[in-house]
Write a protein that holds these residues in place. Structure first.
Motif, PDB file in Angstrom:
ATOM      1  N   GLY A  77      65.794  97.759  16.981  1.00 51.14           N
ATOM      2  CA  GLY A  77      66.577  98.404  18.027  1.00 51.14           C
ATOM      3  C   GLY A  77      67.312  99.628  17.527  1.00 51.14           C
ATOM      4  N   THR A  78      67.947  99.520  16.373  1.00 56.19           N
ATOM      5  CA  THR A  78      68.723 100.657  15.870  1.00 56.19           C
ATOM      6  C   THR A  78      67.829 101.735  15.251  1.00 56.19           C
ATOM      7  OG1 THR A  78      69.138  99.498  13.780  1.00 56.19           O
ATOM      8  CG2 THR A  78      70.774  99.260  15.514  1.00 56.19           C
ATOM      9  N   ASP A  79      66.735 101.317  14.596  1.00 55.97           N
ATOM     10  CA  ASP A  79      65.776 102.323  14.117  1.00 55.97           C
ATOM     11  C   ASP A  79      65.221 103.132  15.289  1.00 55.97           C
ATOM     12  OD1 ASP A  79      66.003 101.716  11.441  1.00 55.97           O
ATOM     13  OD2 ASP A  79      64.246 100.406  11.385  1.00 55.97           O
ATOM     14  N   THR A  80      64.978 102.455  16.390  1.00 55.77           N
ATOM     15  CA  THR A  80      64.460 103.139  17.577  1.00 55.77           C
ATOM     16  C   THR A  80      65.502 104.074  18.157  1.00 55.77           C
ATOM     17  OG1 THR A  80      62.962 101.320  18.073  1.00 55.77           O
ATOM     18  CG2 THR A  80      63.535 102.765  19.898  1.00 55.77           C
ATOM     19  N   GLY A  81      66.766 103.660  18.139  1.00 58.18           N
ATOM     20  CA  GLY A  81      67.821 104.556  18.599  1.00 58.18           C
ATOM     21  C   GLY A  81      67.834 105.853  17.821  1.00 58.18           C
ATOM     22  N   VAL A  82      67.678 105.769  16.508  1.00 59.25           N
ATOM     23  CA  VAL A  82      67.637 106.977  15.675  1.00 59.25           C
ATOM     24  C   VAL A  82      66.404 107.817  16.016  1.00 59.25           C
ATOM     25  CG1 VAL A  82      67.446 107.858  13.312  1.00 59.25           C
ATOM     26  CG2 VAL A  82      68.969 105.931  13.817  1.00 59.25           C
ATOM     27  N   GLU A  83      65.251 107.153  16.171  1.00 53.86           N
ATOM     28  CA  GLU A  83      64.036 107.907  16.500  1.00 53.86           C
ATOM     29  C   GLU A  83      64.163 108.618  17.846  1.00 53.86           C
ATOM     30  OE1 GLU A  83      59.270 107.360  17.511  1.00 53.86           O
ATOM     31  OE2 GLU A  83      60.360 105.671  16.653  1.00 53.86           O
ATOM     32  N   LYS A 132      61.154 107.208  26.724  1.00 52.56           N
ATOM     33  CA  LYS A 132      61.332 106.262  27.828  1.00 52.56           C
ATOM     34  C   LYS A 132      60.748 104.888  27.479  1.00 52.56           C
ATOM     35  CE  LYS A 132      60.212 105.843  32.788  1.00 52.56           C
ATOM     36  NZ  LYS A 132      61.573 105.423  33.186  1.00 52.56           N
ATOM     37  N   ALA A 133      59.527 104.870  26.940  1.00 53.10           N
ATOM     38  CA  ALA A 133      58.870 103.599  26.617  1.00 53.10           C
ATOM     39  C   ALA A 133      59.621 102.858  25.517  1.00 53.10           C
ATOM     40  CB  ALA A 133      57.426 103.846  26.204  1.00 53.10           C
ATOM     41  N   LEU A 134      60.059 103.565  24.498  1.00 50.99           N
ATOM     42  CA  LEU A 134      60.804 102.918  23.417  1.00 50.99           C
ATOM     43  C   LEU A 134      62.130 102.368  23.911  1.00 50.99           C
ATOM     44  CD1 LEU A 134      60.099 105.385  20.467  1.00 50.99           C
ATOM     45  CD2 LEU A 134      59.461 102.972  20.543  1.00 50.99           C
ATOM     46  N   THR A 135      62.829 103.137  24.727  1.00 50.96           N
ATOM     47  CA  THR A 135      64.120 102.683  25.254  1.00 50.96           C
ATOM     48  C   THR A 135      63.942 101.421  26.084  1.00 50.96           C
ATOM     49  OG1 THR A 135      64.963 104.956  25.288  1.00 50.96           O
ATOM     50  CG2 THR A 135      66.108 103.341  26.663  1.00 50.96           C
ATOM     51  N   GLU A 136      62.954 101.412  26.948  1.00 48.64           N
ATOM     52  CA  GLU A 136      62.711 100.229  27.780  1.00 48.64           C
ATOM     53  C   GLU A 136      62.246  99.042  26.938  1.00 48.64           C
ATOM     54  OE1 GLU A 136      60.137 101.327  31.018  1.00 48.64           O
ATOM     55  OE2 GLU A 136      61.481 102.916  31.701  1.00 48.64           O
TER      56      GLU A 136
END
Length: 580
Positions: free
Chosen positions: A399-405, A357-361
């Protein structure tokens, strides 16, 4: 796979606080971006995405795009969903009014793509590429090209692509071999014969739109070698008559579709131009300046790819949350009650959910902050334009690295059921994995940050960003420390480090920088919510922001040693010894 629920309140908070749309609405250009209209757009496109695009997500993954006798076929209902998208005007949100667009801020275009992408990432690539083609023609097309092609591109009646990559020219675009030969006489005099093959062309062939406008990089005869000798050409699938009607098919075709890890409903095409020496194209912009024109499209695309990190993370977070609330297993550790509980009650699962949740936001806050700077640059603010340039590689890479994580954590929360395909959790990860690769790999984004972007205003523009964060974060010790170290590293890279040293530390530095900006923008959201904004988020937002500041910011701070370690260690071993 769980249904998609648009995160409307969090999106509106980011649009208002991070993008500052209410301030933008004070400008003449965006005066009609009033609060009621903004809310109607965000709520409306969320409902559309959930109702039309989301139900096709799993179907598209399982059935995929298929090439049949040169025609790309999509599963049932894709055509109806795309037609509804066009009819409701979602493609035209930020396009120029003179060509049928609504002339609204880029911020709202980002929101349209965020919702559509969270609902169906593969399908969303179709309008996403068209948005970039529109921008390229808006900035570099002739008046005749704009009047002839933009109205139907803006409406979505036609779609657009970008054609850069060739079998021998990937990230090194200057190595491309496609050619364009001027036509001296006949009905196509003044145009060009295009010959060559392009690979990895997203939505390069399909039947959902009536025409496809390909923007193709090719080389003129006697053009300089390398990237300085590349020109940009507009190559339509169907020729367009003077009255706007469609003529005969151009000499281009889809040779094959790539078999991919994910985004299976997005046809990734190998395109062949001029097999019969009859492929006709028009020059866009100046000769040998095609890469500059294409970069207009690519910059837009890189922000929208970073957006993919936000929207695939949102979809995976929603699915993991629903599963964790429904899946019952084991009693809570230390509880006298030995009744099994939903796994969301277990500390580590709760940690993973909060991290997702925190990463997405955080990615969403960074995305809309960048979009707001783009819009400010559009209305003539040079400082905002420079800041947007600096933010783009952060949005795309982190942003995209976070999407993968986040999608990977989603699989973990599902346990064994995440590793099998029935739940759909694995699809989110498979779909996410392309985003760090295309539109310039994330390593290329980081390299851009520490070279070209660090050079803006002699490095002072980047340092000023981190200094502003540090001033605002005076009462947030973790964020303050990260911002100060980012400023220190930027100066070191500018003043002392060799090019190899900068490049060796570019990826960790890019992550540090992106987390610093995201944490800063989340802090602003938290302050706004505390002041009464977004009452629906009054309980959840402080928790997700605190998690980001207390857990994620310190992790990024720990990358400092890697960012300044230099390149020497990387080259101690000869290449052949690395395998020994």
């Amino acid at each position: 796979m769980t249904p998609y629920t648009p995160p409307t309140q969090d999106q509106l908070l980011a649009i208002r606080v991070n993008a500052g749309i209410e301030e933008l609405a004070q400008s003449e250009k965006f005066a009609h971006a009033e609060s009621d209209l903004v809310e109607a757009i965000v709520e409306g496109v969320g409902q559309f995405a959930a109702g039309e695009f989301a139900p096709l997500n799993r179907i598209g993954d399982l059935e995929g795009a298929k090439l049949e006798n040169g025609v790309v076929r999509l599963p049932d209902r894709f055509k109806e969903a795309y037609d509804a998208y066009v009819e409701q005007g979602w493609n035209a949100i930020a396009s120029p009014e003179e060509f049928g667009g609504q002339g609204l801020p880029f911020i709202l275009s980002c929101n349209v793509l965020e919702n559509l992408g969270a609902a169906n990432m593969a399908f969303n690539l179709l309008p996403m590429l068209s948005v970039g083609a529109i921008e390229a023609l808006e900035h570099h097309g002739s008046k005749d090209q704009q009047s002839k092609y933009l109205p139907d591109l803006v409406s979505g009646k036609w779609s657009g692509t970008m054609n850069l990559t060739e079998p021998a020219a990937g990230s090194d675009v200057g190595a491309l071999r496609s050619t364009a030969v001027p036509i001296e006489d006949g009905e196509h005099a003044g145009k060009y014969k295009i010959t060559g093959q392009k690979i990895y062309i997203t939505w390069g062939e399909h039947e959902l739109a009536e025409n496809i406008i390909h923007l193709v990089l090719a080389r003129l005869p006697d053009a300089p070698e390398g990237s300085r000798g590349i020109s940009l050409f507009l190559v339509p699938k169907y020729h367009v008559n003077d009255d706007g009607s469609l003529g005969n098919r151009n000499d281009l075709r889809c040779v094959s579709l790539e078999h991919k890890l994910g985004i299976n409903a997005s046809p990734t095409c190998v395109m062949s131009y001029g097999d019969n020496d009859e492929c006709i194209g028009e020059l866009v912009g100046q000769e040998n300046r095609g890469l500059m024109a294409m970069f207009t499209m690519m910059n837009n695309a890189r922000i929208n790819v970073g957006n993919q990190g936000a929207h695939i993370a949102e979809r995976a977070t929603q699915q993991a949350l629903y599963y964790a609330m429904d899946r019952v297993q084991s009693a809570r550790a230390g509880s006298p009650d030995k009744t099994p509980v939903a796994i969301i009650e277990h500390p580590d699962v709760r940690r993973m959910i909060l991290r997702m949740k925190a990463l997405t936001e955080g990615v969403r806050a960074l995305l809309y902050y960048c979009a707001g700077q783009v819009d400010r640059g559009t209305i003539g603010d040079p400082d905002a334009k420079n800041r947007a340039e600096i933010l783009v590689p952060m949005v795309k890479a982190w942003g995209t690295d976070t999407g993968v994580e986040v999608t990977g954590i989603g699989i973990q929360i599902h346990g064994g059921m995440g590793f099998v395909e029935e739940t759909g959790a694995a699809q989110h990860w498979r779909d996410s994995r392309i985003a760090p690769i295309y539109e310039g790999t994330n390593g290329i984004q980081a390299a851009d940050l520490v070279t070209r972007k660090l050079g803006i205003e002699g490095g002072e523009a980047m340092v000023a960003l981190f200094e502003e964060i540090a001033r605002d974060a005076a009462e947030q010790p973790t964020l303050l420390a990260l911002a100060k170290d980012c400023a220190h590293i930027a100066r070191w890279m500018r003043d002392e480090a060799s090019l190899d040293d900068r490049l060796a530390g570019s990826v960790p530095f890019c992550t540090m920088a992106a987390v610093a900006v995201a944490g800063w923008q989340l802090m602003k959201q938290d302050q706004a919510v505390a002041g009464g904004a977004a009452p629906a988020l009054a309980e959840s937002k402080p928790v997700s922001v605190r998690f980001f500041l207390d857990r994620i910011v310190p992790e990024a701070h720990g990358l400092k040693a890697s960012a300044i370690a230099g390149a020497d260690l990387l080259y101690i071993l000869p290449s052949e010894k690395l395998a020994g």
